[in-house]
Design a protein around this motif. Structure first.
Motif, PDB file in Angstrom:
ATOM      1  N   VAL A 251       0.842  -1.196   0.000  1.00  0.00           N
ATOM      2  CA  VAL A 251       0.000   0.000   0.000  1.00  0.00           C
ATOM      3  C   VAL A 251       0.875   1.243   0.000  1.00  0.00           C
ATOM      4  CG1 VAL A 251      -1.974  -1.057   1.147  1.00  0.00           C
ATOM      5  CG2 VAL A 251      -0.198  -0.007   2.515  1.00  0.00           C
ATOM      6  N   ASP A 252       0.333   2.305  -0.548  1.00  0.00           N
ATOM      7  CA  ASP A 252       1.036   3.580  -0.571  1.00  0.00           C
ATOM      8  C   ASP A 252       1.085   4.155   0.842  1.00  0.00           C
ATOM      9  OD1 ASP A 252       2.311   5.810  -1.707  1.00  0.00           O
ATOM     10  OD2 ASP A 252       0.408   6.886  -1.884  1.00  0.00           O
ATOM     11  N   GLY A 253       2.244   4.623   1.265  1.00  0.00           N
ATOM     12  CA  GLY A 253       2.385   5.241   2.580  1.00  0.00           C
ATOM     13  C   GLY A 253       2.808   4.294   3.677  1.00  0.00           C
ATOM     14  N   MET A 254       3.114   3.043   3.345  1.00  0.00           N
ATOM     15  CA  MET A 254       3.548   2.124   4.395  1.00  0.00           C
ATOM     16  C   MET A 254       4.924   2.541   4.900  1.00  0.00           C
ATOM     17  SD  MET A 254       4.311  -1.281   2.244  1.00  0.00           S
ATOM     18  CE  MET A 254       5.313  -1.230   0.786  1.00  0.00           C
ATOM     19  N   ILE A 255       5.266   2.072   6.072  1.00  0.00           N
ATOM     20  CA  ILE A 255       6.523   2.458   6.702  1.00  0.00           C
ATOM     21  C   ILE A 255       7.437   1.248   6.801  1.00  0.00           C
ATOM     22  CG2 ILE A 255       7.581   3.381   8.806  1.00  0.00           C
ATOM     23  CD1 ILE A 255       4.985   4.927   9.261  1.00  0.00           C
ATOM     24  N   ALA A 256       8.693   1.452   6.431  1.00  0.00           N
ATOM     25  CA  ALA A 256       9.709   0.413   6.532  1.00  0.00           C
ATOM     26  C   ALA A 256      10.628   0.739   7.701  1.00  0.00           C
ATOM     27  CB  ALA A 256      10.510   0.329   5.240  1.00  0.00           C
ATOM     28  N   LYS A 257      10.952  -0.279   8.474  1.00  0.00           N
ATOM     29  CA  LYS A 257      11.878  -0.116   9.597  1.00  0.00           C
ATOM     30  C   LYS A 257      13.179  -0.803   9.209  1.00  0.00           C
ATOM     31  CE  LYS A 257      12.321  -1.278  14.529  1.00  0.00           C
ATOM     32  NZ  LYS A 257      13.670  -1.732  14.508  1.00  0.00           N
ATOM     33  N   GLU A 258      14.238  -0.028   9.135  1.00  0.00           N
ATOM     34  CA  GLU A 258      15.565  -0.559   8.825  1.00  0.00           C
ATOM     35  C   GLU A 258      16.484  -0.224   9.992  1.00  0.00           C
ATOM     36  OE1 GLU A 258      17.104   0.792   5.095  1.00  0.00           O
ATOM     37  OE2 GLU A 258      15.141   0.676   4.158  1.00  0.00           O
ATOM     38  N   GLY A 259      16.724  -1.190  10.846  1.00  0.00           N
ATOM     39  CA  GLY A 259      17.510  -0.919  12.035  1.00  0.00           C
ATOM     40  C   GLY A 259      16.750   0.031  12.941  1.00  0.00           C
ATOM     41  N   LYS A 260      17.330   1.214  13.192  1.00  0.00           N
ATOM     42  CA  LYS A 260      16.661   2.215  14.023  1.00  0.00           C
ATOM     43  C   LYS A 260      16.018   3.320  13.194  1.00  0.00           C
ATOM     44  CE  LYS A 260      19.453   1.414  18.068  1.00  0.00           C
ATOM     45  NZ  LYS A 260      20.103   1.995  19.225  1.00  0.00           N
ATOM     46  N   ASN A 261      16.139   3.242  11.885  1.00  0.00           N
ATOM     47  CA  ASN A 261      15.579   4.258  10.997  1.00  0.00           C
ATOM     48  C   ASN A 261      14.249   3.790  10.418  1.00  0.00           C
ATOM     49  OD1 ASN A 261      17.847   5.928  11.329  1.00  0.00           O
ATOM     50  ND2 ASN A 261      18.945   4.817   9.736  1.00  0.00           N
ATOM     51  N   TYR A 262      13.377   4.762  10.153  1.00  0.00           N
ATOM     52  CA  TYR A 262      12.066   4.488   9.581  1.00  0.00           C
ATOM     53  C   TYR A 262      11.925   5.271   8.282  1.00  0.00           C
ATOM     54  CZ  TYR A 262      11.094   2.684  14.213  1.00  0.00           C
ATOM     55  OH  TYR A 262      11.145   1.967  15.377  1.00  0.00           O
ATOM     56  N   TYR A 263      11.356   4.604   7.262  1.00  0.00           N
ATOM     57  CA  TYR A 263      11.190   5.223   5.952  1.00  0.00           C
ATOM     58  C   TYR A 263       9.758   5.012   5.477  1.00  0.00           C
ATOM     59  CZ  TYR A 263      16.263   5.184   5.995  1.00  0.00           C
ATOM     60  OH  TYR A 263      17.581   5.370   6.333  1.00  0.00           O
ATOM     61  N   GLN A 264       9.177   6.078   4.947  1.00  0.00           N
ATOM     62  CA  GLN A 264       7.848   5.964   4.350  1.00  0.00           C
ATOM     63  C   GLN A 264       8.025   5.623   2.882  1.00  0.00           C
ATOM     64  OE1 GLN A 264       5.393   9.452   4.494  1.00  0.00           O
ATOM     65  NE2 GLN A 264       3.545   8.289   3.990  1.00  0.00           N
ATOM     66  N   ILE A 265       7.258   4.631   2.431  1.00  0.00           N
ATOM     67  CA  ILE A 265       7.335   4.167   1.049  1.00  0.00           C
ATOM     68  C   ILE A 265       6.135   4.724   0.300  1.00  0.00           C
ATOM     69  CG2 ILE A 265       7.469   2.162  -0.472  1.00  0.00           C
ATOM     70  CD1 ILE A 265       9.799   2.399   1.545  1.00  0.00           C
ATOM     71  N   GLY A 266       6.416   5.541  -0.703  1.00  0.00           N
ATOM     72  CA  GLY A 266       5.373   6.076  -1.557  1.00  0.00           C
ATOM     73  C   GLY A 266       5.374   5.342  -2.886  1.00  0.00           C
ATOM     74  N   LEU A 267       4.266   4.737  -3.223  1.00  0.00           N
ATOM     75  CA  LEU A 267       4.167   3.964  -4.471  1.00  0.00           C
ATOM     76  C   LEU A 267       3.598   4.829  -5.583  1.00  0.00           C
ATOM     77  CD1 LEU A 267       2.667   0.650  -3.088  1.00  0.00           C
ATOM     78  CD2 LEU A 267       5.028   1.064  -3.769  1.00  0.00           C
ATOM     79  N   SER A 268       4.044   4.557  -6.793  1.00  0.00           N
ATOM     80  CA  SER A 268       3.466   5.240  -7.948  1.00  0.00           C
ATOM     81  C   SER A 268       2.070   4.692  -8.205  1.00  0.00           C
ATOM     82  CB  SER A 268       4.351   5.042  -9.181  1.00  0.00           C
ATOM     83  OG  SER A 268       4.374   3.676  -9.531  1.00  0.00           O
ATOM     84  N   LYS A 269       1.312   5.365  -9.049  1.00  0.00           N
ATOM     85  CA  LYS A 269      -0.072   4.941  -9.313  1.00  0.00           C
ATOM     86  C   LYS A 269      -0.143   3.557  -9.936  1.00  0.00           C
ATOM     87  CE  LYS A 269      -1.998   9.523  -9.622  1.00  0.00           C
ATOM     88  NZ  LYS A 269      -2.719  10.508 -10.394  1.00  0.00           N
ATOM     89  N   ASP A 270       0.841   3.216 -10.764  1.00  0.00           N
ATOM     90  CA  ASP A 270       0.824   1.894 -11.395  1.00  0.00           C
ATOM     91  C   ASP A 270       1.537   0.835 -10.549  1.00  0.00           C
ATOM     92  OD1 ASP A 270       3.435   2.687 -11.715  1.00  0.00           O
ATOM     93  OD2 ASP A 270       3.492   2.370 -13.885  1.00  0.00           O
ATOM     94  N   GLY A 271       2.133   1.221  -9.428  1.00  0.00           N
ATOM     95  CA  GLY A 271       2.784   0.273  -8.538  1.00  0.00           C
ATOM     96  C   GLY A 271       4.112  -0.253  -9.029  1.00  0.00           C
ATOM     97  N   GLN A 272       4.678   0.380 -10.040  1.00  0.00           N
ATOM     98  CA  GLN A 272       5.924  -0.100 -10.622  1.00  0.00           C
ATOM     99  C   GLN A 272       7.160   0.613 -10.068  1.00  0.00           C
ATOM    100  OE1 GLN A 272       5.993  -2.774 -12.690  1.00  0.00           O
ATOM    101  NE2 GLN A 272       3.818  -2.857 -12.195  1.00  0.00           N
ATOM    102  N   SER A 273       6.960   1.672  -9.299  1.00  0.00           N
ATOM    103  CA  SER A 273       8.097   2.386  -8.718  1.00  0.00           C
ATOM    104  C   SER A 273       7.692   2.934  -7.350  1.00  0.00           C
ATOM    105  CB  SER A 273       8.538   3.532  -9.638  1.00  0.00           C
ATOM    106  OG  SER A 273       7.495   4.471  -9.774  1.00  0.00           O
ATOM    107  N   TYR A 274       8.713   3.310  -6.575  1.00  0.00           N
ATOM    108  CA  TYR A 274       8.433   3.835  -5.248  1.00  0.00           C
ATOM    109  C   TYR A 274       9.439   4.914  -4.880  1.00  0.00           C
ATOM    110  CZ  TYR A 274      12.308   0.900  -3.556  1.00  0.00           C
ATOM    111  OH  TYR A 274      13.531   0.325  -3.353  1.00  0.00           O
ATOM    112  N   THR A 275       9.046   5.726  -3.908  1.00  0.00           N
ATOM    113  CA  THR A 275       9.957   6.702  -3.322  1.00  0.00           C
ATOM    114  C   THR A 275      10.137   6.329  -1.860  1.00  0.00           C
ATOM    115  OG1 THR A 275       8.147   8.193  -2.751  1.00  0.00           O
ATOM    116  CG2 THR A 275       9.261   8.571  -4.860  1.00  0.00           C
TER     117      THR A 275
END
Length: 147
Positions: free
Chosen positions: A108-132
């Motif tokens: 889903v768009d806006g999910m959060i990834a936890k990498e060690g002690k850092n957190y990143y929000q994942i933004g998906l493109s409309k077609d789901g083929q890329s992310y920020t």
């Protein structure tokens, strides 16, 4: 906030299907045993009643399985997409699979990834083929990790 590991997501996908299939198979076996007992002891109504009860359980579980089949297929597809995304994400970000957790079981768009002690929000493109990927900070530091 709950985060899920890659192992949890792959195992959870198969666990639900396995439990439902086992329930349907168990009630089918009980139905078969009841039918055999009914035919062996035709004049004993106890076996006939048990067979009817087993048949009703079988119909109930089969009906529930049929009703939930479409929802289960959609959920399995989403979880499969999520595990594929995680594998690509781990490779692209050069992190270990054991060190990455996500707060969603589906892609889903806006999910959060936890990498060690850092957190990143994942933004998906409309077609789901890329992310920020944008670093974020949690307001509530209470984090639960499902492995």
């Amino acid at each position: 906030m709950t985060f899920y590991s890659v192992d949890y997501l792959t195992k959870q996908n198969n666990l639900t299907n396995t439990v439902v299939i086992l329930l349907v198979a168990l009630t089918f076996v009980l139905l078969a045993v009841g039918l055999v007992a009914t035919f062996r002891h035709r004049f004993n109504t106890r076996y006939r009643d048990l067979t009817i009860i087993a048949f009703l359980f079988f119909v109930f579980f089969a009906g529930v399985q049929f009703t939930d089949l479409q929802n289960t297929n959609i959920k399995n597809s989403q979880q499969s997409q999520m595990t594929a995304f995680i594998k690509n994400y781990v490779k692209a970000q050069h992190v270990k699979t054991d060190d990455v957790y996500f707060n969603s079981t589906s892609l889903v768009d806006g999910m959060i990834a936890k990498e060690g002690k850092n957190y990143y929000q994942i933004g998906l493109s409309k077609d789901g083929q890329s992310y920020t990927r944008t670093q974020v900070y949690l307001v509530n530091a209470n984090v639960e990790v499902q492995r």
